[in-house]
Structure formats: structure tokens, C-alpha cells
Design a protein around this motif. Structure first.
Motif, PDB file in Angstrom:
ATOM      1  N   ILE A  37      14.745  -2.521  -6.855  1.00 46.72           N
ATOM      2  CA  ILE A  37      13.455  -3.207  -6.957  1.00 46.72           C
ATOM      3  C   ILE A  37      12.369  -2.144  -7.055  1.00 46.72           C
ATOM      4  CG2 ILE A  37      11.910  -4.932  -5.966  1.00 46.72           C
ATOM      5  CD1 ILE A  37      14.746  -5.963  -6.413  1.00 46.72           C
ATOM      6  N   ILE A  38      11.573  -2.199  -8.110  1.00 42.60           N
ATOM      7  CA  ILE A  38      10.402  -1.327  -8.192  1.00 42.60           C
ATOM      8  C   ILE A  38       9.196  -2.097  -7.687  1.00 42.60           C
ATOM      9  CG2 ILE A  38       8.833  -0.061  -9.701  1.00 42.60           C
ATOM     10  CD1 ILE A  38      11.100   0.632 -11.477  1.00 42.60           C
ATOM     11  N   VAL A  39       8.508  -1.526  -6.723  1.00 44.77           N
ATOM     12  CA  VAL A  39       7.298  -2.121  -6.161  1.00 44.77           C
ATOM     13  C   VAL A  39       6.104  -1.316  -6.660  1.00 44.77           C
ATOM     14  CG1 VAL A  39       6.033  -2.733  -4.062  1.00 44.77           C
ATOM     15  CG2 VAL A  39       8.537  -2.933  -4.120  1.00 44.77           C
TER      16      VAL A  39
ATOM     17  N   VAL B  75       2.123  -4.107   1.913  1.00 44.40           N
ATOM     18  CA  VAL B  75       3.322  -3.700   1.192  1.00 44.40           C
ATOM     19  C   VAL B  75       4.348  -3.084   2.137  1.00 44.40           C
ATOM     20  CG1 VAL B  75       4.208  -2.164  -0.616  1.00 44.40           C
ATOM     21  CG2 VAL B  75       2.061  -3.388  -0.952  1.00 44.40           C
ATOM     22  N   CYS B  76       3.887  -2.483   3.226  1.00 45.24           N
ATOM     23  CA  CYS B  76       4.816  -1.857   4.181  1.00 45.24           C
ATOM     24  C   CYS B  76       5.854  -2.858   4.669  1.00 45.24           C
ATOM     25  CB  CYS B  76       4.050  -1.282   5.369  1.00 45.24           C
ATOM     26  SG  CYS B  76       3.003   0.131   4.964  1.00 45.24           S
ATOM     27  N   GLU B  77       5.414  -4.044   5.042  1.00 41.74           N
ATOM     28  CA  GLU B  77       6.333  -5.048   5.559  1.00 41.74           C
ATOM     29  C   GLU B  77       7.261  -5.565   4.464  1.00 41.74           C
ATOM     30  OE1 GLU B  77       8.320  -6.984   8.370  1.00 41.74           O
ATOM     31  OE2 GLU B  77       6.632  -5.607   8.731  1.00 41.74           O
ATOM     32  N   LEU B  78       6.737  -5.694   3.248  1.00 38.49           N
ATOM     33  CA  LEU B  78       7.580  -6.116   2.130  1.00 38.49           C
ATOM     34  C   LEU B  78       8.684  -5.096   1.879  1.00 38.49           C
ATOM     35  CD1 LEU B  78       8.215  -7.986  -0.273  1.00 38.49           C
ATOM     36  CD2 LEU B  78       6.604  -6.621  -1.629  1.00 38.49           C
ATOM     37  N   VAL B  79       8.341  -3.817   1.871  1.00 38.28           N
ATOM     38  CA  VAL B  79       9.326  -2.765   1.629  1.00 38.28           C
ATOM     39  C   VAL B  79      10.372  -2.749   2.741  1.00 38.28           C
ATOM     40  CG1 VAL B  79       9.656  -0.261   1.491  1.00 38.28           C
ATOM     41  CG2 VAL B  79       7.763  -1.348   0.257  1.00 38.28           C
TER      42      VAL B  79
ATOM     43  N   VAL C 170      14.865   0.615  -3.260  1.00 46.85           N
ATOM     44  CA  VAL C 170      13.441   0.399  -3.548  1.00 46.85           C
ATOM     45  C   VAL C 170      12.812   1.677  -4.089  1.00 46.85           C
ATOM     46  CG1 VAL C 170      11.191  -0.289  -2.612  1.00 46.85           C
ATOM     47  CG2 VAL C 170      13.289  -1.338  -1.724  1.00 46.85           C
ATOM     48  N   GLU C 171      12.112   1.551  -5.192  1.00 44.76           N
ATOM     49  CA  GLU C 171      11.254   2.616  -5.723  1.00 44.76           C
ATOM     50  C   GLU C 171       9.816   2.115  -5.681  1.00 44.76           C
ATOM     51  OE1 GLU C 171      12.282   5.517  -6.447  1.00 44.76           O
ATOM     52  OE2 GLU C 171      14.404   5.361  -6.992  1.00 44.76           O
ATOM     53  N   ILE C 172       8.888   3.032  -5.415  1.00 43.10           N
ATOM     54  CA  ILE C 172       7.477   2.647  -5.307  1.00 43.10           C
ATOM     55  C   ILE C 172       6.650   3.459  -6.286  1.00 43.10           C
ATOM     56  CG2 ILE C 172       5.452   2.542  -3.799  1.00 43.10           C
ATOM     57  CD1 ILE C 172       7.348   2.135  -1.440  1.00 43.10           C
TER      58      ILE C 172
ATOM     59  N   ALA D  15      15.458  -0.450 -13.194  1.00 39.81           N
ATOM     60  CA  ALA D  15      14.910  -1.564 -12.419  1.00 39.81           C
ATOM     61  C   ALA D  15      15.665  -2.857 -12.688  1.00 39.81           C
ATOM     62  CB  ALA D  15      13.436  -1.754 -12.749  1.00 39.81           C
ATOM     63  N   ASP D  16      16.019  -3.575 -11.626  1.00 29.34           N
ATOM     64  CA  ASP D  16      16.562  -4.932 -11.735  1.00 29.34           C
ATOM     65  C   ASP D  16      15.465  -5.976 -11.585  1.00 29.34           C
ATOM     66  OD1 ASP D  16      19.556  -4.538 -11.905  1.00 29.34           O
ATOM     67  OD2 ASP D  16      19.113  -3.378 -10.105  1.00 29.34           O
TER      68      ASP D  16
END
Length: 398
Positions: free
Chosen positions: A4-6, A17-21, A31-33, A77-78
Motif C-alpha cells: 500500500i502506498i500512502v 496518517v500515523c494511526e492509519l499506517v 507500506v510505502e509513504i 503498488a497494489d
């Protein structure tokens, strides 16, 4: 492991975004940011990098200045989600402007894409922003609509970043195949309440967790889901049409008004078998040692559906405390189901209120025991079994 790319743009909501990650990592996603330069003014790249244990991408070139990264990120990315998304970033994407690493990677990506806007209400309502959102939707980009409330600027209105549970639900939706695309699924869930007087009622121990898990998963698989639910303490599943009822009679009338247009009907609710014949107008006062109530039988919703079904696939549930298979087989035949999901209340980890269940599938010429698993995983198995049954019926009818 899916990636997942955020993407994070310059909104005060960036701190969420911290909680989402954390949630994505907890659910075993890679996860990539990617951050815009403005986003780094609201939250440190070091903070987000620590959560994923790798560097955050801000510039398109590495330190040596020769390796372009936006294509390599886009290819792995998926799912690509921008959260929060400002009016600026939405406008760039709508018009194909790639002037930073986030927009370049987003437009280069061919995976499912999701945008969660967050901005001032007037910016969100502006015709230009709404036009850009609609244009993005024509590209196949999904949106998680912002919430209504007090904004950081002091204004009140629509523009708050959507609840993180909603964003997670849409990420799961984007990652799933859609075998139920354009199919209608009706699900009942929770307990019913039968009033005795204005204060008291008869009910059962159902939490609604199984039905809600089924509704959530059916939505992820592409279905148009209607959830008819008795009173529960659960949050409504995102993307699902919810109809709240209390009594068995209310549920019966609601199901009757909806069932004909459905492709699948799943009766996961624990519906009360009886109701009080006459509800007292006033609170019944405590007088005698024994209070006698005259009960009458409620309509059997599952039996009605079995009698009136056309090409719908109907799934019922059976809760037993003994002779599970015998009782379940009898119910399967009597109610004319396509699938009956039976469980024994006395099995450890099964039944009401648990997050897990252990069940047996009863179908035509089939009895299959399913080992203990989470209700989320079980919902996926149930829906796949119903899809299989429908496909077999279609083949046999031809």
C-alpha cells in the motif's frame, strides 16, 4: 504481502496518517509513504519513517541524483491512497499535472487508487474542487467522502478527514476482486426486541457481529448491500445501506419489501420466535411472585423466503445446543434454504458475542465442518460458498 502506498499532502489532518499506517502494518501490509514538501511542514518524515522502518519518499531522485523512483514505486503498488488530499493535489491529479513525486507516482500507478480529501468547507464546496473530484472519478479513482464537523480553521462544515475505519474499509474494497459486482445482497443481523410494556422487552444474546462481518465483506466483494439490523453496539459497515428495526414483525415487513430485488439473502439475525400477545400500555408494577405473559408466535422470515424465492440464493443460520446436525438438516429442508450455517452454542469460541465461530455448512448433498476461525474470515467462506452455489444452479439450469 500486498503493498500500500500512502501519499500525504499538506493538510493539518496529516497527523492522522500515523494511526492509519499503524493499522495497515498491523494487518500485515507492506507500506510505502510519499510526502509532498508541504506535508513535511505538518508532520515529520522521521515520524512516519519510524512507523514503516524505512525512508519516506519526498524527492524523485536519490542522494546520488541519478535514480528516478516514481516509476519503481508505482509498479509495486497494489493500492495507492492519498490521505489527506488537499484541493491542490486533487486539482493536479484531475488535470494530469505531475510536478512532484507524489503526483508523478500516483498518475504512473496502474493499481486501484483512493483519495481521502481534507480541507476547509468552502474549498471543498467550491465548484472547481467538485469538478476536479468528479473528473477524478471518471478516471476510476475512488473517494472516501470527508466528514462534517468543526474544522481546524474554526469553520463548521464538510471537510474533515473521513474516519480511519472508513478509509481502511475502502482500502480493503480496492484490494478485493469483485465477484459480487452489481449483485444485490440482503443481510439481516443482530437480535430483535419484543416489547412487554414501555420499559421492558424480550430479547436474546446476539451481538450482530456475524451479520455485520458478512455485510462488510459483501461490500468489499463488490455487492450492493442492504443490512437490516436489530439493536447492536456495533458501528455500521462502510458502504452499506443500513435499515434499523427492533421487533421481529418490523424485520419481517422490511425483508418482505426488499427480498424480490435481491440476488443473495443471508438471514444471520437472531429473530425472536415469540412476542407478547398484548403489550401493556403502562409499566407493569411488581405485585405478585409470578408474572404470567401470554406469548404468540412470530412470522418465520426464513420459511417465508424459502416459500417465495425465485432465483435468489438464500442462506439461513441455525443455533443449537444439542443434536446440531440433525436439527440443522431438518431446518435446511423445511425452510428450503440453499445453504444453512449451523453452530453449537456450547462449542468453545462459537456462538453469540464472540469474534470467532465454529460452524457446519449444510447444503444439498453436502455437510462440511468448518474449523474455528474469526467471523471476518468465516464471512468470506460463506459468501464464496453462496457464489459457488449460484454458479452451479446457473450451469444446471442450462
Amino acid at each position: 504481502m500486498k503493498t500500500i502506498i500512502v501519499g500525504v499532502s499538506g493538510s493539518i489532518a496529516a497527523y492522522k496518517v500515523c494511526e492509519l499506517v499503524r493499522t495497515l502494518k498491523k494487518n500485515n501490509y507492506d507500506v510505502e509513504i510519499i510526502m509532498t514538501h508541504n506535508a513535511t511542514k505538518f508532520i515529520s518524515p522521521l515520524t512516519l519513517g519510524a512507523l514503516i522502518n524505512k525512508p519516506v519518499l519526498i524527492d524523485d531522485f536519490d542522494k546520488e541524483g541519478y535514480k528516478i523512483k516514481h516509476i519503481s514505486y508505482a509498479k509495486k503498488a497494489d493500492c495507492f491512497v492519498i490521505v489527506p488530499a488537499t484541493a491542490n493535489i486533487i486539482g493536479k491529479i484531475a488535470n494530469g499535472i505531475c510536478d512532484d513525486v507524489l503526483t508523478s507516482t500516483f498518475i504512473a500507478a496502474t493499481c486501484p487508487k483512493l483519495i481521502a480529501p481534507a480541507m476547509n468547507v468552502n474549498m471543498y464546496d467550491n465548484l472547481a474542487t467538485q469538478r476536479n473530484i468528479e473528473r477524478c472519478k471518471t478516471y476510476g479513482i475512488k473517494f472516501v467522502e470527508p466528514g462534517y464537523g468543526l474544522l481546524a480553521c474554526g469553520d463548521t462544515g464538510r471537510g474533515k478527514l473521513a474516519d480511519l475505519n472508513q478509509i481502511m474499509a475502502m482500502i480493503e474494497y480496492c484490494l478485493c476482486n469483485k465477484p459480487l459486482k452489481n449483485k444485490r445482497v440482503l443481510i439481516t443481523a443482530g437480535p430483535t426486541q419484543e416489547a412487554i410494556d414501555p420499559v421492558r422487552y424480550i430479547t436474546n444474546h446476539s451481538s450482530g457481529k456475524m451479520g455485520y462481518a458478512l455485510a462488510k465483506r459483501a461490500f468489499e466483494l463488490g455487492a450492493k448491500v442492504t443490512l437490516i439490523t436489530g439493536p447492536t453496539n456495533l458501528d455500521f459497515p462502510y458502504g452499506v445501506k443500513v435499515i434499523q428495526i427492533k421487533s421481529a414483525s418490523e424485520m419481517f415487513e422490511t425483508v418482505k419489501s426488499k427480498y424480490q430485488k435481491q440476488d443473495y439473502i443471508i438471514k444471520a439475525a437472531a429473530v425472536g420466535d415469540y412476542r407478547v400477545k398484548e403489550i401493556a400500555q403502562d409499566k407493569i408494577k411488581k405485585k405478585d411472585d409470578i408474572l404470567q405473559l401470554e406469548l404468540i408466535k412470530n412470522d418465520d422470515i426464513l420459511a417465508y423466503l424459502g416459500q417465495h424465492k425465485t432465483d435468489q440464493i438464500i442462506c439461513g443460520f441455525a443455533m443449537e445446543t444439542k443434536n446440531l446436525i440433525d436439527h440443522a438438516k431438518e431446518k435446511f429442508i423445511k425452510k428450503n434454504c440453499d445453504l444453512l450455517v449451523a453452530n453449537n452454542l456450547n462449542e468453545p469460541g462459537a456462538g453469540f458475542k464472540n469474534d470467532t465461530n465454529k460452524v457446519t455448512f449444510i447444503a444439498k448433498d453436502k455437510i462440511q465442518q468448518i474449523e474455528l476461525m474469526t467471523k471476518n474470515n468465516l464471512s468470506d467462506l460463506i459468501l464464496k460458498e453462496l457464489i459457488k452455489i449460484k454458479e452451479e444452479k446457473h450451469v444446471n439450469s442450462n
